[in-house]
Structure formats: C-alpha cells, structure tokens
Scaffold this motif. Sequence first.
Motif, PDB file in Angstrom:
ATOM      1  N   GLN A 191       0.828  -1.203   0.000  1.00  0.00           N
ATOM      2  CA  GLN A 191       0.000   0.000   0.000  1.00  0.00           C
ATOM      3  C   GLN A 191       0.863   1.254   0.000  1.00  0.00           C
ATOM      4  N   PRO A 192       0.571   2.244  -0.864  1.00  0.00           N
ATOM      5  CA  PRO A 192       1.296   3.513  -0.829  1.00  0.00           C
ATOM      6  C   PRO A 192       1.003   4.274   0.471  1.00  0.00           C
ATOM      7  N   VAL A 193       2.062   4.644   1.187  1.00  0.00           N
ATOM      8  CA  VAL A 193       1.896   5.359   2.460  1.00  0.00           C
ATOM      9  C   VAL A 193       2.715   6.643   2.516  1.00  0.00           C
ATOM     10  N   GLY A 194       3.451   6.940   1.461  1.00  0.00           N
ATOM     11  CA  GLY A 194       4.254   8.155   1.405  1.00  0.00           C
ATOM     12  C   GLY A 194       4.621   8.443  -0.030  1.00  0.00           C
ATOM     13  N   CYS A 195       5.030   9.688  -0.280  1.00  0.00           N
ATOM     14  CA  CYS A 195       5.423  10.052  -1.637  1.00  0.00           C
ATOM     15  C   CYS A 195       6.373  11.232  -1.621  1.00  0.00           C
ATOM     16  N   LYS A 196       7.023  11.426  -2.752  1.00  0.00           N
ATOM     17  CA  LYS A 196       7.915  12.559  -2.961  1.00  0.00           C
ATOM     18  C   LYS A 196       7.829  12.935  -4.431  1.00  0.00           C
ATOM     19  N   LEU A 197       7.547  14.217  -4.695  1.00  0.00           N
ATOM     20  CA  LEU A 197       7.428  14.718  -6.060  1.00  0.00           C
ATOM     21  C   LEU A 197       8.472  15.810  -6.285  1.00  0.00           C
ATOM     22  N   GLY A 198       9.089  15.801  -7.447  1.00  0.00           N
ATOM     23  CA  GLY A 198      10.065  16.824  -7.775  1.00  0.00           C
ATOM     24  C   GLY A 198      10.216  16.965  -9.274  1.00  0.00           C
ATOM     25  N   TYR A 199      10.855  18.058  -9.676  1.00  0.00           N
ATOM     26  CA  TYR A 199      11.061  18.309 -11.106  1.00  0.00           C
ATOM     27  C   TYR A 199      12.230  19.263 -11.294  1.00  0.00           C
ATOM     28  N   GLY A 200      12.757  19.275 -12.499  1.00  0.00           N
ATOM     29  CA  GLY A 200      13.859  20.163 -12.821  1.00  0.00           C
ATOM     30  C   GLY A 200      13.401  21.613 -12.856  1.00  0.00           C
ATOM     31  N   ALA A 201      14.114  22.466 -12.145  1.00  0.00           N
ATOM     32  CA  ALA A 201      13.803  23.896 -12.110  1.00  0.00           C
ATOM     33  C   ALA A 201      14.570  24.610 -13.217  1.00  0.00           C
ATOM     34  N   GLU A 202      14.179  25.843 -13.486  1.00  0.00           N
ATOM     35  CA  GLU A 202      14.807  26.629 -14.560  1.00  0.00           C
ATOM     36  C   GLU A 202      16.302  26.825 -14.347  1.00  0.00           C
ATOM     37  N   ASP A 203      16.735  26.834 -13.074  1.00  0.00           N
ATOM     38  CA  ASP A 203      18.162  27.057 -12.811  1.00  0.00           C
ATOM     39  C   ASP A 203      18.984  25.770 -12.860  1.00  0.00           C
ATOM     40  N   GLY A 204      18.365  24.661 -13.261  1.00  0.00           N
ATOM     41  CA  GLY A 204      19.086  23.404 -13.401  1.00  0.00           C
ATOM     42  C   GLY A 204      19.122  22.545 -12.142  1.00  0.00           C
ATOM     43  N   THR A 205      18.495  23.000 -11.073  1.00  0.00           N
ATOM     44  CA  THR A 205      18.439  22.199  -9.856  1.00  0.00           C
ATOM     45  C   THR A 205      17.192  21.310  -9.890  1.00  0.00           C
ATOM     46  N   LEU A 206      17.187  20.295  -9.041  1.00  0.00           N
ATOM     47  CA  LEU A 206      15.967  19.521  -8.838  1.00  0.00           C
ATOM     48  C   LEU A 206      15.184  20.231  -7.746  1.00  0.00           C
ATOM     49  N   TYR A 207      13.958  20.610  -8.049  1.00  0.00           N
ATOM     50  CA  TYR A 207      13.096  21.222  -7.044  1.00  0.00           C
ATOM     51  C   TYR A 207      12.249  20.123  -6.428  1.00  0.00           C
ATOM     52  N   SER A 208      12.455  19.887  -5.140  1.00  0.00           N
ATOM     53  CA  SER A 208      11.686  18.907  -4.391  1.00  0.00           C
ATOM     54  C   SER A 208      10.408  19.603  -3.954  1.00  0.00           C
ATOM     55  N   TRP A 209       9.325  19.325  -4.664  1.00  0.00           N
ATOM     56  CA  TRP A 209       8.120  20.125  -4.532  1.00  0.00           C
ATOM     57  C   TRP A 209       7.200  19.703  -3.410  1.00  0.00           C
ATOM     58  N   LEU A 210       6.828  18.455  -3.356  1.00  0.00           N
ATOM     59  CA  LEU A 210       5.765  18.046  -2.455  1.00  0.00           C
ATOM     60  C   LEU A 210       6.006  16.612  -2.015  1.00  0.00           C
ATOM     61  N   GLY A 211       5.677  16.328  -0.790  1.00  0.00           N
ATOM     62  CA  GLY A 211       5.809  14.954  -0.321  1.00  0.00           C
ATOM     63  C   GLY A 211       5.366  14.829   1.116  1.00  0.00           C
ATOM     64  N   GLY A 212       5.299  13.607   1.562  1.00  0.00           N
ATOM     65  CA  GLY A 212       4.933  13.345   2.937  1.00  0.00           C
ATOM     66  C   GLY A 212       4.680  11.874   3.170  1.00  0.00           C
ATOM     67  N   VAL A 213       4.491  11.548   4.441  1.00  0.00           N
ATOM     68  CA  VAL A 213       4.229  10.186   4.879  1.00  0.00           C
ATOM     69  C   VAL A 213       2.968  10.219   5.728  1.00  0.00           C
ATOM     70  N   LEU A 214       2.102   9.234   5.534  1.00  0.00           N
ATOM     71  CA  LEU A 214       0.872   9.158   6.323  1.00  0.00           C
ATOM     72  C   LEU A 214       1.204   9.048   7.808  1.00  0.00           C
ATOM     73  N   PRO A 215       0.407   9.695   8.677  1.00  0.00           N
ATOM     74  CA  PRO A 215       0.704   9.718  10.108  1.00  0.00           C
ATOM     75  C   PRO A 215       0.973   8.345  10.733  1.00  0.00           C
ATOM     76  N   ALA A 216       0.254   7.331  10.339  1.00  0.00           N
ATOM     77  CA  ALA A 216       0.429   6.001  10.930  1.00  0.00           C
ATOM     78  C   ALA A 216       1.780   5.369  10.596  1.00  0.00           C
ATOM     79  N   HIS A 217       2.486   5.934   9.619  1.00  0.00           N
ATOM     80  CA  HIS A 217       3.756   5.352   9.178  1.00  0.00           C
ATOM     81  C   HIS A 217       4.947   6.279   9.412  1.00  0.00           C
ATOM     82  N   ARG A 218       4.755   7.306  10.207  1.00  0.00           N
ATOM     83  CA  ARG A 218       5.848   8.217  10.527  1.00  0.00           C
ATOM     84  C   ARG A 218       6.746   7.601  11.597  1.00  0.00           C
ATOM     85  N   LYS A 219       7.945   8.136  11.689  1.00  0.00           N
ATOM     86  CA  LYS A 219       8.956   7.677  12.643  1.00  0.00           C
ATOM     87  C   LYS A 219       9.355   6.230  12.380  1.00  0.00           C
ATOM     88  N   THR A 220       9.259   5.825  11.114  1.00  0.00           N
ATOM     89  CA  THR A 220       9.682   4.478  10.711  1.00  0.00           C
ATOM     90  C   THR A 220      10.865   4.532   9.758  1.00  0.00           C
TER      91      THR A 220
END
Length: 141
Positions: free
Chosen positions: A47-76
Amino acid sequence: MIRPGTIAEAWHVLQAIPEFDQRRSLAQLQDRLPAGALVLIAEVDGQPVGCKLGYGAEDGTLYSWLGGVLPAHRKTGLAQQLLDSQEAWARAHGFTSITVKSMNRYPAMLRLLIRNGYQIRLVEQVGDPAKERIHFAKPLS
C-alpha cells in the motif's frame, strides 16, 4: 520499500496527509509536473503510504516540490528513505543540487532537511512565523 510511482498514486497519499490544508486536484498535480518528473512512492505491505514529487527547475536544480508520509507510518524511517532515493535519482539524472521549501509549522521536515545537509538560503517573512517559507538547498557531490 521506495519505488517509482504514478502521479495518481501520489495524489491519493497527499489527500490523506492532514497537515496539507491546500488540497490539489489530480489535474493540478498533472499540470504542475512536467514529463519525466520525479514521482517516488513509499510502500508498506503493498500500500502507498508516502510520496515525494520533484522536477527540474529553470536554474538546473531539482526542485523537491511536495511529499509526505501518512501519520500512521511516521517515525519508521520512510521519510529518510524517500529523501535518500530522491538524492540518488537526482544524481543519476545529472542534477548538481536540490532545492526545497518548507515552513516552521513542519518541524519534523525542517529537522530532516538540516540533518541531511540542506542549508537555509532564504526565509520569506509573512508576519505569521508558522507560515514563513524557508528555502533550502543542498549541493550533490
């Protein structure tokens, strides 16, 4: 387990993260993420319980945009695994640094970033300290 995923899988995870007060539609996520964007899924017992989304920014860096882990699966350790996987993906795709923004109201995220060598570059003052946007960057070697 951390694996590549789909935007739809990430959207389902993000809908269940209570701290996010700005709900985005699946179409909004799809519009924001360009082809080839990073979509990582943290999975437990199939089951998916967390995610991380990112994309290349105009300055050539990877922009880590959005993500998180469901509360029941934190601190793991899943957030750390997502971060490690993101950095490995960024290196493999030729990025030399990662940028990310967070807020004071997400102290666990701030600690994770600082513990992993992300440096504060800018703080956007907005009057309410909980809503200040903190910009981080980490060079990849």
